[in-house]
Design an enzyme around this catalytic site. Structure first.
Site, PDB file in Angstrom:
ATOM      1  N   ASN A  90      12.561   6.416 -18.550  1.00  0.00           N
ATOM      2  CA  ASN A  90      13.043   6.146 -17.192  1.00  0.00           C
ATOM      3  C   ASN A  90      14.559   6.089 -17.055  1.00  0.00           C
ATOM      4  O   ASN A  90      15.141   6.808 -16.236  1.00  0.00           O
ATOM      5  CB  ASN A  90      12.392   4.871 -16.661  1.00  0.00           C
ATOM      6  CG  ASN A  90      10.939   5.083 -16.297  1.00  0.00           C
ATOM      7  OD1 ASN A  90      10.278   5.973 -16.826  1.00  0.00           O
ATOM      8  ND2 ASN A  90      10.425   4.275 -15.392  1.00  0.00           N
ATOM      9  N   LYS A 116       3.497   0.332 -22.856  1.00  0.00           N
ATOM     10  CA  LYS A 116       3.945   1.124 -21.709  1.00  0.00           C
ATOM     11  C   LYS A 116       5.423   0.868 -21.435  1.00  0.00           C
ATOM     12  O   LYS A 116       6.173   1.788 -21.107  1.00  0.00           O
ATOM     13  CB  LYS A 116       3.109   0.796 -20.473  1.00  0.00           C
ATOM     14  CG  LYS A 116       3.460   1.669 -19.276  1.00  0.00           C
ATOM     15  CD  LYS A 116       2.509   1.474 -18.125  1.00  0.00           C
ATOM     16  CE  LYS A 116       2.833   2.433 -16.980  1.00  0.00           C
ATOM     17  NZ  LYS A 116       1.910   2.285 -15.848  1.00  0.00           N
ATOM     18  N   ALA A 136       1.654   4.674  -2.669  1.00  0.00           N
ATOM     19  CA  ALA A 136       0.741   5.715  -3.137  1.00  0.00           C
ATOM     20  C   ALA A 136      -0.413   5.131  -3.959  1.00  0.00           C
ATOM     21  O   ALA A 136      -1.587   5.359  -3.660  1.00  0.00           O
ATOM     22  CB  ALA A 136       1.509   6.749  -3.944  1.00  0.00           C
ATOM     23  N   PRO A 162       0.808  -1.224   0.000  1.00  0.00           N
ATOM     24  CA  PRO A 162       0.000   0.000   0.000  1.00  0.00           C
ATOM     25  C   PRO A 162       0.838   1.270   0.000  1.00  0.00           C
ATOM     26  O   PRO A 162       0.858   2.042   0.948  1.00  0.00           O
ATOM     27  CB  PRO A 162      -0.808  -0.126   1.302  1.00  0.00           C
ATOM     28  CG  PRO A 162       0.085  -0.908   2.223  1.00  0.00           C
ATOM     29  CD  PRO A 162       0.830  -1.874   1.327  1.00  0.00           C
TER      30      PRO A 162
END
Length: 294
Positions: free
Chosen positions: A183, A175, A10, A8
């Site tokens: 990146n 993607k 963002a 958990p």
């Protein structure tokens, strides 16, 4: 549904809060050992979630994995004895290559893959901001996963828009191609996305996209270099002020997702006998930085 969010951060917190608001029984599985974790989304009221609850994991209908790719296998392996074979495992992260690992560990579970363009930021431990509305694509990785298209509606009701994609791996490849360009370059030169419009980066970006297109074509995906160049440039301009996740990881001396982005591309290129010197050079540069920390 009984839902457990593994990782958990963002994005995971955003989904946890949104799914709870739709009435689902949502628990968290975090590296924190406290039995309860709280999440506040934007200016909404704070909600409390059970954390690391074995009984919740055993009853889970859906296990949503929002960890970074390098952490997926190590986090899931200890949970094998608690996850029922009917539990739907959904992977939602940058990069590719974890699905093969998860399928080997959980051969009987329905396995879904998802990718989202929603933006989230966690300024504090218990607070998450929904910084950008986007879309989510989800689809089945294995045969049993392909029968679970109803999960699209569950997620869509919580955080729209969500689309079922029968060719989810093609979406993930598209993607991945963008991530291969943006990146590692932003991480290596410590710049934001918008800096990549400068002339000094164009030769590198063109080399990346040319090699990526060859590998994607070999994987059965019809895409041309000019088309990918255009998409990469659109994303660079649309996210000009952003810093990529890999740039942030390298800047903060955290393990990046390079093995599951450029590394995955290199593995598939080797499988097809395709030379990828530009991507290989970037991969080695990022790995060299990570190894220097030791």
């Amino acid at each position: 549904m009984n839902i457990v969010i593994l990782g958990p951060g963002a994005i995971g917190s955003l989904w946890a809060y949104s799914l709870r608001q739709q009435g689902h029984n949502v628990s968290l599985w975090s590296h924190h050992t406290t039995p309860t974790l709280s999440i506040q989304l934007d200016n909404h009221c704070q909600l409390d979630f059970n954390n690391r609850d074995n009984s919740a994991l055993e009853c889970a209908d859906l296990l949503l994995v929002t960890l970074k790719a390098p952490n997926v296998e190590a986090a899931l392996m200890p949970l094998r004895s608690f996850v029922h074979s009917d539990c739907i495992i959904t992977l939602m992260h940058n990069g590719m290559g974890t699905a093969e690992l998860v399928e080997r560990c959980f051969p009987h579970n329905p396995l879904l893959l998802a990718t989202t363009t929603h933006g989230a930021y966690r300024p504090e431990k218990n607070k998450v901001l929904h910084t950008g509305f986007g879309t989510t694509q989800i689809g089945g990785y294995n045969l049993s996963g392909q029968r679970c298209s109803f999960v699209k509606d569950v997620l869509d009701n919580a955080l729209s828009d969500v689309f079922w994609n029968d060719e989810i791996e093609t979406a993930l490849w598209n993607k991945l191609a963008i991530n291969c360009a943006i990146n590692p370059v932003t991480a290596l030169y410590n710049v934001n996305n918008g800096a990549l419009v400068e002339e000094q980066y164009q030769r590198t970006l063109n080399g990346i996209s040319s090699e990526v297109c060859k590998v994607m074509n070999a994987e059965g995906i019809d895409i041309q270099t000019a088309q990918l160049d255009q998409t990469i440039n659109q994303v660079i301009r649309a996210t000009a002020a952003n810093y990529s996740s890999m740039q942030q990881d390298i800047a903060h001396r955290r393990l990046s997702e390079i093995d599951f982005i450029t590394g995955y591309l290199l593995n598939r290129a080797a499988h097809h006998g395709i030379a990828t010197p530009c991507n290989q050079e970037l991969y080695q540069a990022i790995k060299h930085i990570e190894q220097s920390w030791n």
